[in-house]
Write a protein that holds these residues in place. Sequence first.
Motif, mmCIF file in Angstrom:
data_model
loop_
_atom_site.group_PDB
_atom_site.id
_atom_site.type_symbol
_atom_site.label_atom_id
_atom_site.label_comp_id
_atom_site.label_asym_id
_atom_site.label_seq_id
_atom_site.Cartn_x
_atom_site.Cartn_y
_atom_site.Cartn_z
ATOM 1 N N THR A 1 -4.546 1.782 1.935
ATOM 2 C CA THR A 1 -4.427 0.343 2.173
ATOM 3 C C THR A 1 -5.743 -0.346 1.822
ATOM 4 O O THR A 1 -6.829 0.214 2.037
ATOM 5 N N ASP A 2 -5.658 -1.546 1.286
ATOM 6 C CA ASP A 2 -6.859 -2.311 0.916
ATOM 7 C C ASP A 2 -7.416 -2.981 2.181
ATOM 8 O O ASP A 2 -7.157 -4.149 2.459
ATOM 9 N N ALA B 1 0.840 -1.204 0.000
ATOM 10 C CA ALA B 1 0.000 0.000 0.000
ATOM 11 C C ALA B 1 0.875 1.255 0.000
ATOM 12 O O ALA B 1 1.859 1.329 0.730
#
Length: 415
Positions: free
Chosen positions: A312-313, A306
């Motif tokens: 961020t996922d 990320a």
Amino acid sequence: MELADHFFRHESGRLVAALTRVFGVHQLALAEDVAQHAFCRALEVWRLRGVPESPAAWLLTTAKNRALDVLRRQRTESGLAPEVARRWGGEAELTSALEDAFMPGAIRDEQLRMMLSCCPPTLPTGVQLTLILNVLCGFGAAEIASALLASRAAIEKRITRGKRALARRGELFDLSDADFEARLGTVQRALYLLFNEGYHGASTTSAVRPELCEEAIRLTALLAEHPPSASPTTHALLALMCLSAARLPARLTAGGGLLPWAEQDRSAWDQRLLAEGLRHFELSAAGRELSPFHVEAAIAVTHASAPSHELTDWSAITALYDRLLELAPSPVIGLGRAMAVAERDGPARGLKELLELPGRERLAASPFHSAALGELELRLGNEAAAGEHFRVALSRARSEVERQYLRKRLPLASH
């Protein structure tokens, strides 16, 4: 001589492993004495002449010569002469066997055998960790007591118990033994715990014990270098350690204080460790194994890929935590999932997850659950509630570093 502590600790396990092959595990104390003699001799000589070009080779030669002197002396002692003659034969055989014992490949194999010998399933985890730190990492009883939050007397008892178990076996674990797989799993768990003690353990003096992380990585890398123990799970564990350790430089302030995850400078991450972690993560995908280490490593990979905390996922991370809870349910993992949910769906949803967390009573002795509640209440603007949670967390803090961090959060919650 700034080199001494760091370097000697790395070399200690190698020397003791080689010397245990020479003297036998029933004479482990003698092997440790000979290794210690080599270290003391190095301090004396290097202080006068400077550190040699190849200090590791110097130590090995000194230990080998000392071992030869000891064996020659044993040969002249009536009580030990038959055993020495039976094991080594004449002078030529003795010298040749010592040369073989100190070859790099032999030392690597003996360290691996020693590691597996330190982790029989019959020994409690605390004793396993103590043996690894003492025998393979060169930690003294006082250092281990500090690292594992135990009294020195308790650690000395663990060392004695563990070494008695080694001596009763009579020889180091054979890498071809039928229970290799079971023993390997025990070693992997012990090294995982060792890394965690360094990464976010309860040391009273430091938020991070990098030397524990470093030793865990070194020993896990040793497993990964040996084909029978280089399983996908070993590579997943090593990936997790490398990816986590890569973030250590950004985890602390210049003064050694803790930084919140969102405030950490990702440019400070160790790029070499990140690359090594990603390499081992790829290797962990071979075969059909899926261990909790695989999922934890996948979470670490998602963080590492990320560009920022905000980008961020978090959906992927939440899904990975769901899978991790299926494989290894625990309130600590549940807490991590709740914080990922808070990032994905907002603090109110994360707070609900924390308040309904199964097994949360098992976290009562640590500050983590209360601190997480405080953070989410603070994000929701509930400053009074946040302050109460931070005060509870402060009362449960395990070190001055944690207390300093929580005190800084309190004023934020008091506005």
